[in-house]
Design a protein around this motif. Structure first.
Motif, PDB file in Angstrom:
ATOM      1  N   ASP A  32       9.778   3.216  -8.605  1.00 43.96           N
ATOM      2  CA  ASP A  32       8.648   4.105  -8.856  1.00 43.96           C
ATOM      3  C   ASP A  32       7.938   4.512  -7.561  1.00 43.96           C
ATOM      4  OD1 ASP A  32       8.251   4.178 -11.963  1.00 43.96           O
ATOM      5  OD2 ASP A  32       8.697   2.096 -11.453  1.00 43.96           O
ATOM      6  N   GLU A  33       7.893   3.609  -6.600  1.00 44.79           N
ATOM      7  CA  GLU A  33       7.246   3.913  -5.325  1.00 44.79           C
ATOM      8  C   GLU A  33       7.904   3.090  -4.237  1.00 44.79           C
ATOM      9  OE1 GLU A  33       2.689   3.829  -3.525  1.00 44.79           O
ATOM     10  OE2 GLU A  33       3.046   4.518  -5.584  1.00 44.79           O
ATOM     11  N   VAL A  34       8.018   3.677  -3.038  1.00 47.50           N
ATOM     12  CA  VAL A  34       8.624   2.999  -1.893  1.00 47.50           C
ATOM     13  C   VAL A  34       7.697   3.139  -0.700  1.00 47.50           C
ATOM     14  CG1 VAL A  34      10.571   2.985  -0.290  1.00 47.50           C
ATOM     15  CG2 VAL A  34      10.986   3.329  -2.727  1.00 47.50           C
ATOM     16  N   TRP A  35       7.535   2.055   0.050  1.00 49.92           N
ATOM     17  CA  TRP A  35       6.718   2.066   1.265  1.00 49.92           C
ATOM     18  C   TRP A  35       7.598   1.772   2.471  1.00 49.92           C
ATOM     19  CZ3 TRP A  35       2.432  -1.881  -0.533  1.00 49.92           C
ATOM     20  CH2 TRP A  35       1.689  -1.308  -1.576  1.00 49.92           C
ATOM     21  N   THR A  36       7.388   2.529   3.533  1.00 47.75           N
ATOM     22  CA  THR A  36       8.028   2.257   4.816  1.00 47.75           C
ATOM     23  C   THR A  36       6.945   2.392   5.874  1.00 47.75           C
ATOM     24  OG1 THR A  36      10.083   3.241   3.984  1.00 47.75           O
ATOM     25  CG2 THR A  36       9.937   2.846   6.355  1.00 47.75           C
ATOM     26  N   PHE A  37       6.294   1.278   6.200  1.00 49.02           N
ATOM     27  CA  PHE A  37       5.153   1.303   7.102  1.00 49.02           C
ATOM     28  C   PHE A  37       5.558   0.810   8.490  1.00 49.02           C
ATOM     29  CE2 PHE A  37       2.366   0.464   3.143  1.00 49.02           C
ATOM     30  CZ  PHE A  37       2.411   1.809   2.810  1.00 49.02           C
ATOM     31  N   ARG A  56      17.693  -1.917 -14.480  1.00 48.00           N
ATOM     32  CA  ARG A  56      16.467  -2.279 -15.187  1.00 48.00           C
ATOM     33  C   ARG A  56      16.569  -3.671 -15.791  1.00 48.00           C
ATOM     34  NH1 ARG A  56      11.736  -0.622 -14.226  1.00 48.00           N
ATOM     35  NH2 ARG A  56      12.577   1.518 -14.082  1.00 48.00           N
ATOM     36  N   ALA A  57      17.732  -4.019 -16.316  1.00 54.78           N
ATOM     37  CA  ALA A  57      17.899  -5.348 -16.892  1.00 54.78           C
ATOM     38  C   ALA A  57      17.738  -6.428 -15.822  1.00 54.78           C
ATOM     39  CB  ALA A  57      19.273  -5.459 -17.561  1.00 54.78           C
ATOM     40  N   PHE A  58      18.243  -6.158 -14.626  1.00 57.20           N
ATOM     41  CA  PHE A  58      18.095  -7.086 -13.494  1.00 57.20           C
ATOM     42  C   PHE A  58      16.614  -7.320 -13.211  1.00 57.20           C
ATOM     43  CE2 PHE A  58      17.387  -7.559  -8.914  1.00 57.20           C
ATOM     44  CZ  PHE A  58      18.171  -8.658  -8.611  1.00 57.20           C
ATOM     45  N   LEU A  59      15.837  -6.232 -13.131  1.00 52.75           N
ATOM     46  CA  LEU A  59      14.409  -6.362 -12.840  1.00 52.75           C
ATOM     47  C   LEU A  59      13.675  -7.112 -13.944  1.00 52.75           C
ATOM     48  CD1 LEU A  59      13.512  -2.845 -11.369  1.00 52.75           C
ATOM     49  CD2 LEU A  59      14.015  -4.965 -10.131  1.00 52.75           C
ATOM     50  N   GLU A  60      14.035  -6.852 -15.196  1.00 53.55           N
ATOM     51  CA  GLU A  60      13.357  -7.517 -16.296  1.00 53.55           C
ATOM     52  C   GLU A  60      13.671  -9.009 -16.302  1.00 53.55           C
ATOM     53  OE1 GLU A  60      13.825  -5.570 -20.061  1.00 53.55           O
ATOM     54  OE2 GLU A  60      13.356  -3.592 -19.235  1.00 53.55           O
ATOM     55  N   ARG A  61      14.889  -9.376 -15.878  1.00 55.89           N
ATOM     56  CA  ARG A  61      15.201 -10.801 -15.752  1.00 55.89           C
ATOM     57  C   ARG A  61      14.398 -11.420 -14.611  1.00 55.89           C
ATOM     58  NH1 ARG A  61      20.518  -8.973 -16.122  1.00 55.89           N
ATOM     59  NH2 ARG A  61      20.863  -9.458 -13.916  1.00 55.89           N
ATOM     60  N   VAL A  62      14.308 -10.707 -13.501  1.00 50.98           N
ATOM     61  CA  VAL A  62      13.645 -11.231 -12.316  1.00 50.98           C
ATOM     62  C   VAL A  62      12.147 -11.401 -12.542  1.00 50.98           C
ATOM     63  CG1 VAL A  62      12.952 -10.604  -9.964  1.00 50.98           C
ATOM     64  CG2 VAL A  62      15.351 -10.452 -10.641  1.00 50.98           C
ATOM     65  N   GLY A 107       9.526  11.969 -10.025  1.00 48.69           N
ATOM     66  CA  GLY A 107       8.179  12.030  -9.472  1.00 48.69           C
ATOM     67  C   GLY A 107       7.804  10.827  -8.634  1.00 48.69           C
ATOM     68  N   GLY A 108       8.765   9.953  -8.336  1.00 50.82           N
ATOM     69  CA  GLY A 108       8.492   8.778  -7.525  1.00 50.82           C
ATOM     70  C   GLY A 108       8.014   9.143  -6.133  1.00 50.82           C
ATOM     71  N   LEU A 109       7.246   8.252  -5.521  1.00 52.55           N
ATOM     72  CA  LEU A 109       6.588   8.538  -4.245  1.00 52.55           C
ATOM     73  C   LEU A 109       7.139   7.658  -3.133  1.00 52.55           C
ATOM     74  CD1 LEU A 109       4.265  10.477  -3.424  1.00 52.55           C
ATOM     75  CD2 LEU A 109       2.715   8.520  -3.635  1.00 52.55           C
ATOM     76  N   GLY A 130      10.517 -10.949 -15.577  1.00 50.33           N
ATOM     77  CA  GLY A 130      10.148 -11.399 -16.905  1.00 50.33           C
ATOM     78  C   GLY A 130       9.399 -10.376 -17.719  1.00 50.33           C
ATOM     79  N   ARG A 131       9.479  -9.099 -17.331  1.00 52.32           N
ATOM     80  CA  ARG A 131       8.780  -8.045 -18.064  1.00 52.32           C
ATOM     81  C   ARG A 131       9.282  -6.699 -17.569  1.00 52.32           C
ATOM     82  NH1 ARG A 131       2.745  -7.396 -15.340  1.00 52.32           N
ATOM     83  NH2 ARG A 131       3.454  -6.933 -13.205  1.00 52.32           N
ATOM     84  N   LYS A 132       8.785  -5.642 -18.198  1.00 49.15           N
ATOM     85  CA  LYS A 132       9.066  -4.282 -17.762  1.00 49.15           C
ATOM     86  C   LYS A 132       7.779  -3.678 -17.218  1.00 49.15           C
ATOM     87  CE  LYS A 132      10.977   0.150 -19.336  1.00 49.15           C
ATOM     88  NZ  LYS A 132      11.553   0.884 -20.495  1.00 49.15           N
ATOM     89  N   ALA A 133       7.782  -3.245 -15.945  1.00 53.67           N
ATOM     90  CA  ALA A 133       6.584  -2.697 -15.312  1.00 53.67           C
ATOM     91  C   ALA A 133       7.014  -1.773 -14.181  1.00 53.67           C
ATOM     92  CB  ALA A 133       5.701  -3.827 -14.765  1.00 53.67           C
ATOM     93  N   PRO A 134       6.139  -0.867 -13.753  1.00 52.30           N
ATOM     94  CA  PRO A 134       6.463  -0.012 -12.597  1.00 52.30           C
ATOM     95  C   PRO A 134       6.747  -0.865 -11.371  1.00 52.30           C
ATOM     96  CG  PRO A 134       4.495   0.773 -13.729  1.00 52.30           C
ATOM     97  CD  PRO A 134       4.808  -0.566 -14.310  1.00 52.30           C
TER      98      PRO A 134
END
Length: 291
Positions: A162-167, A80-86, A198-200, A88-92
């Protein structure tokens, strides 16, 4: 436009050079499983080369000090810290595995500024095209990584996605190559750990045999629950390149799939599949919380 503080951090993490042309040699980092892609030339045409040079510093993450490696360096902690650095915020976070030309993830990032999006792709031209599209919008909630997706997923901290796509993943139509298909029990297990409760996981394919393959992997996996509401008939045996015509004469069974995901852009690739008379299979699985 992208906030300067966030963009600067991404520049620090990004590769500033167009990736080297592929030589066909083996990766220096041993892969943990059979890969679902083949190495192709990384040569970019002038338009894509300009896009790479202009936007890589804003959008492209570096997960390994060796710019030709497609894994995740052991020193990189994907949490999570990696994502917040990348970002600049916390979001799904929505991750697209195999983002291709980037039409879907760019449209989603532009339409849903409240979410963050990460595109995982191994082919440089696709990444460059995604940068080109993203750069026109100045999207602050999109990042790209040139990486072998199963290795990224295995490195992700529990509950991160939170969600993953494989199209429309590569169908690997020859029977002896089915083991190279992206959707495999190992990836399903790693994704189940990396997903938030509950991630999709959304999957789409225009190949009946691949749809059957997905059902075989995920319908029987207790970590995933099929949340579709549409019944389809599929042959219960596998066919390969040159033997697809045998499927019609095989025993069939009903499977549960989903309606078309409204958030998926109708790309030229999907249009060609429809024009060829192929059925588009949408499948959605929700991660099941462990006791």
């Amino acid at each position: 436009m992208i906030a300067m503080s966030t963009a600067k951090h991404v520049q620090d993490e990004a590769s500033h050079r167009p990736p080297p042309k592929e030589s066909g040699g083996r990766e220096r980092r041993a892969r943990r499983s059979v890969v679902s892609f083949t190495r192709r030339s990384g040569k970019l045409d002038p338009r894509l080369g300009r896009a790479w040079n202009e936007y890589a510093g804003s959008y492209l993450l570096s997960l390994h000090p060796d710019t030709d490696a497609l894994g995740v360096d052991p020193g990189v902690v994907v949490d999570r810290a990696f994502l917040e650095r990348v970002f600049g915020r916390k979001a799904p976070l929505t991750v697209e595995i195999g983002s291709g030309q980037g039409e879907n993830i760019v449209a989603a990032a532009a339409g849903h500024p409240d979410r963050d999006y990460l595109a995982l792709e191994v082919y440089e031209p696709g990444l460059a095209h995604t940068m080109l599209l993203a750069g026109k919008h100045g999207l602050p909630n999109l990042r790209l990584a040139r990486t072998n997706a199963p290795e990224f997923v295995a490195a992700a901290s529990p509950g991160l996605l939170d969600e993953v796509w494989t199209f429309f993943p590569d169908p690997w139509p020859k029977m002896r190559h089915h083991k190279r298909r992206l959707v495999q029990p190992a990836l399903a297990a790693d994704l189940a750990k990396a997903m938030a409760p509950g991630g999709l996981w959304r999957i789409a394919t225009d190949i009946d045999d691949y749809a059957l393959h997905v059902h075989e992997v995920l319908d029987r996996d207790p970590a995933w629950r099929n949340v579709g509401g549409r019944r389809v008939s599929l042959p219960t045996g596998h066919v390969g390149k040159g033997t697809a015509d045998r499927a019609a004469g095989m025993p069939h069974a009903e499977f549960v799939e989903s309606e078309r995901f409204e958030g998926r852009v109708l790309t030229n690739f999907e249009r060609k599949g429809l024009a060829a008379g192929r059925t588009i299979h949408d499948l959605a699985y929700r991660s099941v919380a462990r006791p």
